[in-house]
Design an enzyme around this catalytic site. Structure first.
Site, PDB file in Angstrom:
ATOM      1  N   LYS A  79      14.616  75.132  79.769  1.00  0.00           N
ATOM      2  CA  LYS A  79      15.400  75.585  80.789  1.00  0.00           C
ATOM      3  C   LYS A  79      14.660  75.597  82.199  1.00  0.00           C
ATOM      4  O   LYS A  79      14.299  76.715  82.355  1.00  0.00           O
ATOM      5  CB  LYS A  79      16.011  76.790  80.560  1.00  0.00           C
ATOM      6  CG  LYS A  79      17.344  76.873  81.107  1.00  0.00           C
ATOM      7  CD  LYS A  79      18.538  76.098  80.936  1.00  0.00           C
ATOM      8  CE  LYS A  79      19.598  76.232  81.740  1.00  0.00           C
ATOM      9  NZ  LYS A  79      20.798  75.460  81.343  1.00  0.00           N
TER      10      LYS A  79
ATOM     11  N   ASP B 221      10.564  69.471  78.210  1.00  0.00           N
ATOM     12  CA  ASP B 221       9.080  69.521  77.506  1.00  0.00           C
ATOM     13  C   ASP B 221       8.128  70.136  77.803  1.00  0.00           C
ATOM     14  O   ASP B 221       6.961  70.547  77.247  1.00  0.00           O
ATOM     15  CB  ASP B 221       8.505  67.858  77.783  1.00  0.00           C
ATOM     16  CG  ASP B 221       7.463  67.469  76.652  1.00  0.00           C
ATOM     17  OD1 ASP B 221       7.708  67.632  75.522  1.00  0.00           O
ATOM     18  OD2 ASP B 221       6.549  67.153  77.283  1.00  0.00           O
TER      19      ASP B 221
HETATM   20  N1  NDP Z   1       3.075  60.535  73.517  1.00  0.00           N
HETATM   21  C1  NDP Z   1       2.563  61.532  73.817  1.00  0.00           C
HETATM   22  O1  NDP Z   1       1.759  61.573  74.663  1.00  0.00           O
HETATM   23  C2  NDP Z   1       2.677  62.842  73.220  1.00  0.00           C
HETATM   24  C3  NDP Z   1       3.569  63.096  72.136  1.00  0.00           C
HETATM   25  N2  NDP Z   1       3.877  64.246  71.519  1.00  0.00           N
HETATM   26  C4  NDP Z   1       4.880  64.646  70.579  1.00  0.00           C
HETATM   27  O2  NDP Z   1       4.855  63.382  69.598  1.00  0.00           O
HETATM   28  C5  NDP Z   1       6.265  63.271  69.179  1.00  0.00           C
HETATM   29  C6  NDP Z   1       6.618  61.637  69.244  1.00  0.00           C
HETATM   30  O3  NDP Z   1       6.448  61.165  70.541  1.00  0.00           O
HETATM   31  P1  NDP Z   1       6.315  59.565  70.866  1.00  0.00           P
HETATM   32  O4  NDP Z   1       5.407  58.987  70.004  1.00  0.00           O
HETATM   33  O5  NDP Z   1       5.652  59.345  72.411  1.00  0.00           O
HETATM   34  O6  NDP Z   1       7.997  59.159  70.558  1.00  0.00           O
HETATM   35  P2  NDP Z   1       8.260  57.901  69.965  1.00  0.00           P
HETATM   36  O7  NDP Z   1       9.788  57.708  70.197  1.00  0.00           O
HETATM   37  O8  NDP Z   1       7.337  56.729  70.158  1.00  0.00           O
HETATM   38  O9  NDP Z   1       8.260  58.223  68.468  1.00  0.00           O
HETATM   39  C7  NDP Z   1       8.929  59.144  67.736  1.00  0.00           C
HETATM   40  C8  NDP Z   1       9.206  58.768  66.212  1.00  0.00           C
HETATM   41  O10 NDP Z   1       9.614  59.916  65.685  1.00  0.00           O
HETATM   42  C9  NDP Z   1      10.826  59.111  64.889  1.00  0.00           C
HETATM   43  N3  NDP Z   1      11.829  59.967  64.781  1.00  0.00           N
HETATM   44  C10 NDP Z   1      12.405  60.647  65.479  1.00  0.00           C
HETATM   45  N4  NDP Z   1      13.434  61.606  65.036  1.00  0.00           N
HETATM   46  C11 NDP Z   1      12.960  61.629  63.754  1.00  0.00           C
HETATM   47  C12 NDP Z   1      13.575  62.316  62.671  1.00  0.00           C
HETATM   48  N5  NDP Z   1      14.638  63.004  62.808  1.00  0.00           N
HETATM   49  N6  NDP Z   1      13.223  61.950  61.473  1.00  0.00           N
HETATM   50  C13 NDP Z   1      12.268  61.103  61.334  1.00  0.00           C
HETATM   51  N7  NDP Z   1      11.742  60.288  62.182  1.00  0.00           N
HETATM   52  C14 NDP Z   1      12.254  60.638  63.518  1.00  0.00           C
HETATM   53  C15 NDP Z   1      11.120  57.909  65.730  1.00  0.00           C
HETATM   54  O11 NDP Z   1      11.667  56.956  64.758  1.00  0.00           O
HETATM   55  P3  NDP Z   1      12.962  55.917  65.179  1.00  0.00           P
HETATM   56  O12 NDP Z   1      12.033  55.063  66.180  1.00  0.00           O
HETATM   57  O13 NDP Z   1      13.106  55.213  63.966  1.00  0.00           O
HETATM   58  O14 NDP Z   1      13.939  56.771  65.901  1.00  0.00           O
HETATM   59  C16 NDP Z   1      10.055  57.493  65.955  1.00  0.00           C
HETATM   60  O15 NDP Z   1       9.176  56.595  65.168  1.00  0.00           O
HETATM   61  C17 NDP Z   1       7.011  63.803  70.201  1.00  0.00           C
HETATM   62  O16 NDP Z   1       7.568  65.141  69.614  1.00  0.00           O
HETATM   63  C18 NDP Z   1       6.235  64.278  71.377  1.00  0.00           C
HETATM   64  O17 NDP Z   1       6.646  65.399  71.837  1.00  0.00           O
HETATM   65  C19 NDP Z   1       2.961  65.129  71.610  1.00  0.00           C
HETATM   66  C20 NDP Z   1       1.875  65.222  72.558  1.00  0.00           C
HETATM   67  C21 NDP Z   1       1.633  64.086  73.476  1.00  0.00           C
HETATM   68  N1  LIG Z   2       6.057  63.731  77.096  1.00  0.00           N
HETATM   69  C1  LIG Z   2       4.778  64.440  77.239  1.00  0.00           C
HETATM   70  C2  LIG Z   2       3.794  63.899  76.221  1.00  0.00           C
HETATM   71  C3  LIG Z   2       4.029  64.536  75.022  1.00  0.00           C
HETATM   72  O1  LIG Z   2       4.084  65.487  74.717  1.00  0.00           O
HETATM   73  C4  LIG Z   2       4.330  64.410  78.583  1.00  0.00           C
HETATM   74  O2  LIG Z   2       4.524  63.808  79.381  1.00  0.00           O
HETATM   75  O3  LIG Z   2       3.205  65.354  78.898  1.00  0.00           O
END
Ligand code: NDP
Ligand SMILES: N[C@@H](CC=O)C(=O)O
Length: 757
Positions: free
Chosen positions: A638, A634
């Site tokens: 790598k 993340d």
């Molecule tokens: N949480 C954080 O602090 C941060 C998160 N992010 C980014 O945000 C994104 C989401 O993270 P987070 O909310 O924690 O993860 P979650 O697992 O809570 O949410 C991911 C969501 O994306 C959906 N999803 C995954 N793959 C697909 C796909 N191929 N098509 C459609 N929907 C999909 C999942 O659906 P389902 O549940 O049905 O699989 C789920 O609802 C990540 O890429 C993360 O890196 C960025 C910055 C900070």
């Molecule tokens: N998983 C990340 C948050 C989303 O990008 C982190 O822990 O910093």
């Protein structure tokens, strides 16, 4: 006014190269023709935040789709498709349907596109100020750089940067680093195998910071994986943002959406209300006569005043309720203000008095902490009709307002027309201009009983029995709603307005690289893209989905991705601004993983590694698969993995990893923490970028160093540039979590408005 996509004319030494100016810089000099007036959508839709279902880009999986629309607002709740949300961003109203959208984190470190340079074999990595014992400022922002940045070493991408000095923590002097960095060997898939006699598996810490050698036995599974972000052609570095080339903005349909984002709500008063207000004011105005009346007790208007006060109270509550409904932050009113009415539960309208703090969520009374919540709770509040053990986490399901009920038919009609207009636009590539071929009209899946009317179901006298009706709906599952030419004209008209005045943004909060195909189509159609998901931006580096990636970033001006690094922290914006000002960045040092920051500080406090990782997941810090965090994927591709290969994604599911695999790492980790602690140090997952190199790994750092002092999910990023040479530009704060990520995504969506002014 500069031309869009035009490279900045000022010279950008070293790190900023050629046309790859990041989006903020582009925005600043973008020339977009202002277009006439806002799209005149039905007021009811605007006022009532009506949900609008739409399907963009076919049956695609995306989390939200934001419609940046001038002067109107609409939201989607229950899309029949996998597009999770449609967010309407009007001139004056912004509402995130579910601000606790799921997001994780990002890493610009992954960022250089494949056309960017490889900084392999760079033996002279500039040391971090955190490496220095002497550098123990208690104030992060006043950290003195121990990095002696040699300008001539900067931006020599693809070439070794020799002899970049770092400060020796023992004596406070600069220390020459030499040749500790591992060799990077290309492998077929574009990822890099890092092999070196100085491999981090042997001594990552020493390589990184000049600290004592780390015994690999403490982490028997430790991989020799210092990350060197891949840059294919040897020109440029991680600060070269991709894209910004080609395709000047020749579109003329963008208009002034969001002219004034600072304003958030229009309240329209009726003549009557204004009159009432004036009268009340006149009555109570402290004129001499009024004051005398009060003093002599001859004021007979007490009763009037009471009823006025009640009326005002009631009006205030209605306004607050409306604000809550519109999704704007509700003003905090002292509960005592309403106590009078609360003593009289029924007012003259027979309505129940409202408890402000119960009814109107605000930043003050929203006590939804995230600690200890499971993922589901962490994502959104529960509705009352959902099973819940915790009543404090419930919100009322809103009853339709009177206005909604009154305008129901119009609202439905508007929704249908808008839905069809969007589909029509998508089908006909409307953003790319209409071509000679006949226009296509979409078919709408009927899911709403009330739509039956629209398709003639209710008017069909032969369909009396339920079974017949069901069969009819079944056979007309895909219904052509464009029945008459009037309707078609209207849809084309709406689409035209939308095309001219509106931006549509696809917001990707998934955690999949596959979405890059959809995003590519979206930008191809002239839509914008906002990403919390960093994978579409890194798949090109890994030579996966290369073509889609190239296409996506070729429309770089329409992409925003601030939340991909440090969640809501303005990391990319800061880097962009520094570069745009012509200030070359020499080095970035930081801790960019909220999860790993949290894990490190919790294990330090004596908790078990496996438990802490599970907690980080439930707090919403981790990636959907926490192994993405633990192996550093993340932060960069790598790197220094915190779990052995046997626990990898190919060997077990995420659930198995969390429930059983993780605990097998506990002992090793505890030992490592103990060893560091015995030296007065702590473990931190550190990332360092210099030139074209990006290196990430677990470090033993002095407890009182800026990175050593990091707590919880905080990220810290230090930017060293010519201007910020001795005292770096420091960005610090929560780097993971739903709220901050949602805020970052929202800010990006709003930032796109610049394109439409
Ligand atoms: N949480 C954080 O602090 C941060 C998160 N992010 C980014 O945000 C994104 C989401 O993270 P987070 O909310 O924690 O993860 P979650 O697992 O809570 O949410 C991911 C969501 O994306 C959906 N999803 C995954 N793959 C697909 C796909 N191929 N098509 C459609 N929907 C999909 C999942 O659906 P389902 O549940 O049905 O699989 C789920 O609802 C990540 O890429 C993360 O890196 C960025 C910055 C900070
Ligand atoms: N998983 C990340 C948050 C989303 O990008 C982190 O822990 O910093």
């Amino acid at each position: 006014m500069g031309m869009p996509n035009q490279p900045l004319s000022m010279p950008f030494p070293s790190l900023l190269r050629g046309p790859n100016v990041p989006p903020m810089a582009q925005n600043n000099q973008m020339g977009v023709l202002p277009q006439p007036g806002p799209f005149g959508m039905n007021q009811a839709v605007q006022a009532l935040n009506q949900v609008m279902a739409m399907q963009l880009l076919g049956q695609q999986n995306l989390n939200f789709l934001a419609s940046l629309q001038s002067g109107s607002l609409f939201l989607a709740n229950n899309l029949p498709q996998n597009i999770n949300q449609v967010v309407g961003l009007p001139n004056e109203q912004v509402r995130l349907q579910d601000p606790t959208m799921q997001g994780n984190q990002i890493s610009a470190l992954n960022f250089p596109p494949s056309s960017h340079p490889t900084g392999s074999n760079n033996p002279g990595f500039v040391g971090s100020p955190h490496m220095s014992k002497n550098n123990s400022n208690t104030n992060t922002s006043s950290v003195k750089s121990s990095v002696d940045v040699k300008k001539n070493t900067v931006g020599q991408s693809g070439k070794p940067i020799s002899g970049s000095p770092m400060q020796n923590h023992q004596n406070g002097k600069y220390m020459q680093r030499s040749g500790h960095w591992p060799q990077v060997n290309s492998v077929g898939d574009g990822e890099r195998n890092v092999k070196s006699e100085n491999s981090p598996s042997k001594n990552f810490t020493r390589n990184f910071h000049g600290y004592g050698k780390r015994e690999s036995s403490h982490m028997r599974f430790q991989k020799p994986q210092l990350h060197h972000s891949k840059n294919a052609n040897g020109s440029g570095g991680p600060f070269n943002m991709p894209g910004r080339r080609g395709g000047g903005n020749n579109r003329t349909f963008f208009s002034h959406c969001f002219k004034n984002p600072a304003r958030c709500l229009h309240v329209n008063y009726t003549e009557n209300e204004i009159q009432q207000w004036r009268e009340a004011r006149r009555k109570n105005f402290p004129t001499r006569a009024n004051i005398e009346k009060k003093l002599t007790g001859s004021d007979t208007s007490n009763e009037d005043a009471d009823s006025d006060a009640k009326l005002r109270c009631q009006q205030l509550k209605e306004v607050l309720a409306k604000q809550a409904e519109l999704g704007v932050e509700v003003a905090e009113i002292p509960p005592s203000y309403f106590s009078e009415l609360e003593n009289h539960p029924e007012n003259e309208n027979g309505r129940k008095a409202l408890h402000v703090t119960d009814q109107f969520p605000s930043k003050y009374n929203n006590k939804r902490g995230s600690h200890g919540r499971d993922k589901w709770n962490a994502k959104r509040p529960k509705l009352k009709n959902e099973a819940s053990t915790d009543s404090s986490h419930t919100v009322e399901k809103r009853e339709p307002t009177l206005l909604q009920k009154l305008l129901n038919a119009e609202i439905k009609r508007d929704k249908i027309q808008l839905l069809q207009a969007f589909r029509f636009m998508t089908l006909n590539s409307f953003f790319n201009g209409l071509h000679d071929k006949p226009l296509e009209f979409p078919e709408i899946m009927v899911k709403d009983a009330e739509l039956e009317n629209e398709i003639g179901l209710k008017k069909n006298p032969s369909l009396n029995k339920n079974a017949d009706r069901a069969a009819f709906v079944q056979s007309h599952g895909q219904c052509q709603i464009f029945k008459d030419s009037e309707m078609m004209d209207k849809v084309i008209d709406i689409a035209g307005h939308l095309g001219r005045s509106t931006g549509l943004a696809v917001v990707d909060c998934s955690a999949s690289s596959e979405t890059v195909n959809i995003l590519k189509q979206a930008v191809g159609l002239g839509c914008c893209v906002v990403l919390a998901n960093k994978k579409p931006l890194t798949c090109g580096i890994l030579h996966l989905l290369q073509e889609a990636y190239e296409k996506l970033i070729s429309n770089f001006r329409r992409i925003r991705f601030e939340s991909t690094v440090g969640a809501g922290l303005p990391v990319i914006a800061s880097v962009t601004r520094v570069l745009a000002s012509g200030d070359p960045i020499y080095c970035i040092v930081g801790s960019l993983s909220g999860t790993l920051g949290y894990v490190m500080s919790e294990v330090e406090a004596g908790k078990l590694f496996s438990k802490v990782v599970q907690a980080a997941k439930s707090l919403g810090f981790t990636e959907p698969d926490p192994r993405d965090d633990l192996r550093g994927m993340d932060v960069a591709r790598k790197v220094d993995s915190l779990y052995p290969d046997e626990l990898g994604p190919n060997s077990m599911s995420t659930e198995d990893f969390l429930s059983s695999g993780l605990s097998s790492v506990d002992r090793d980790f505890q030992e490592r923490v103990r060893v560091a602690s015995s030296k007065g140090k702590v473990l931190r997952y550190v990332c360092m970028i210099e030139g074209s190199r990006c290196e990430v790994g677990l470090q033993e750092l002095p407890k009182d160093s800026p990175l050593g002092r990091l707590r919880g999910s905080d990220n810290v990023v230090e930017i060293y540039s010519r201007c910020y040479k001795d005292s770096p530009l420091v960005i610090q704060g929560a780097g993971a979590g739903n709220d901050t990520t949602a805020a970052g995504v929202l800010a990006d969506i709003i930032d796109l408005q610049d394109l439409f002014q």
